[in-house]
Write an enzyme that holds these catalytic residues in place. Sequence first.
Site, PDB file in Angstrom:
ATOM      1  CG  ASP A 296      -0.327  -0.393   2.585  1.00 54.99           C
ATOM      2  OD1 ASP A 296       0.944   0.190   2.617  1.00 54.99           O
ATOM      3  OD2 ASP A 296      -0.917  -0.848   3.420  1.00 54.99           O
ATOM      4  CB  ALA A 351       8.508 -12.069   1.802  1.00 56.63           C
ATOM      5  CG  ASP A 368       3.278  -3.722   6.682  1.00 58.26           C
ATOM      6  OD1 ASP A 368       2.557  -3.836   7.588  1.00 58.26           O
ATOM      7  OD2 ASP A 368       2.952  -2.525   5.881  1.00 58.26           O
TER       8      ASP A 368
END
Length: 508
Positions: A296, A351, A368
Amino acid sequence: MEEDKKFNYKILMMTTLIISGCSIIYEVLISSVSSYLVGDSIKQFSITIGLYMCAMGVGSYLSKFIRKHLFDWFVLVELGVGIFGGISSLILFLSNVYIESYELVMYIQIILIGTLVGLEIPLLTRIIEDNAKNLRVTLSSIFSFDYIGGLIGSIAFPLILLPKFGYFATAFLTGTLNIIISIIIILKYKNYIKNINLFKISAVLALLLMLLGTIFSENIANNIESKLYRDKIIIKEQTPYQNIVVTKHKDDLRLFINGNIQFSSSDEYRYHESLVHVPMSVSKSKSKILILGGGDGLAVREVLKYEDVENITLVDLDEDMVELCRNNKNIVDINKGALTSSKLNVVYNDAFKYLQDSNDLFDVILIDLPDPNDENLNKLYTNVFYRLVGSHLNEGGIISVQSTSPYYAKKAFWCINKTLEEEEFYVLPYHVQVPSFGEWGFQLASRNPIDIENIHVDVETKFLNNETVDKLFSFSEDEKVDKDKLLSNTLSRPQLIEYYLEAVNNWR
């Protein structure tokens, strides 16, 4: 006459291919919808597959009691599978909104569709038996087409149907295929069907229902999803990886992933300032920053407040998510256009895989990621993952880990803490009150002891300052657990997801 039989044989073989593909799609569709609505994908897929296979066995057994009018029965079964399968997503979503016993509705649906599907191949086999010269060849052909159809359905669902059409249209389109099969049988084998006029009317009505459902699936989805969200939905997008919904009420913009809130514009700064500025204030060097998740752009926005930051690497699996937050004006107003910064390098990758393949070292690593509510996310909270994270730290480097709520999911929170400690990190847990989330927690970790006595927040913030930082590290008694009674989270024993889902069930 011989050519006619051969032609009929080929049509029925193709019928086997299509109905098998539809069957697999219903199976994975119900599993996926339940995983999306309830969570715990392993449980949902395991129960659905097991119950579906059992119901198919029941259907196969019941087929022996059908002795005549085989074409009539086959058409009836296809109409039933098409209708019940076509409305399956609609029923599941409505059950989640209006009925407390969602699982009961899910089980009934699985048994009903599975039983009807179990009738298909035995009936089709007996029909083809009368039109084939060699039963051995016929049976081998039927099962070959059956397995190939299953493969096609299992591939088409994740790669084409779900990303392009979503849950509702996928169900209606698959139901349409079953109805079309019934129509083909009615037209090609009308001389064998006793209730031909009744079936013609029923098939046309059923087809009309499926087509209308497909055409208006977007409206249906918007109407039902509006019941799931408090505010008006302004963006709804199904990516290959997740369902993204953005809602807006006055000045409050909220982003949801798979039904779980990711941020509210009214208070997200509390979360992101705590995630970013605590480790940034502790770290001696801030040149190279790695952000895992955070598509985001809100964590990037906070990192860019530091002039000595030279390079930011953002790793996010979902390119559609990042592009939305890079280009949508409503979200850009919140992240301040951070995703267009020249200092930012975006890597579209898992990731875990990125850490395995990369040799880069970083001064600060911000994790995050969404909550560990399924097995794929749980992998990113394991001992091996944190070991990989540690291998990418510069000397004196700092990690901050989003760690769910220490109040609502205390076992999960402290499980993450314990898992990091067992990987020989020095770990300091901290938390912050975020009104839209509730009490939310993080882990501050490093290979070296961490000095938090003299943290100074030297950048502009809305919430965090030098007076409030110390309070983040204090926990009340009802937010603590005995860590000795908890298990750490490993790849081979995904304990964290059990703790997390236990908390979800307790607070639902």
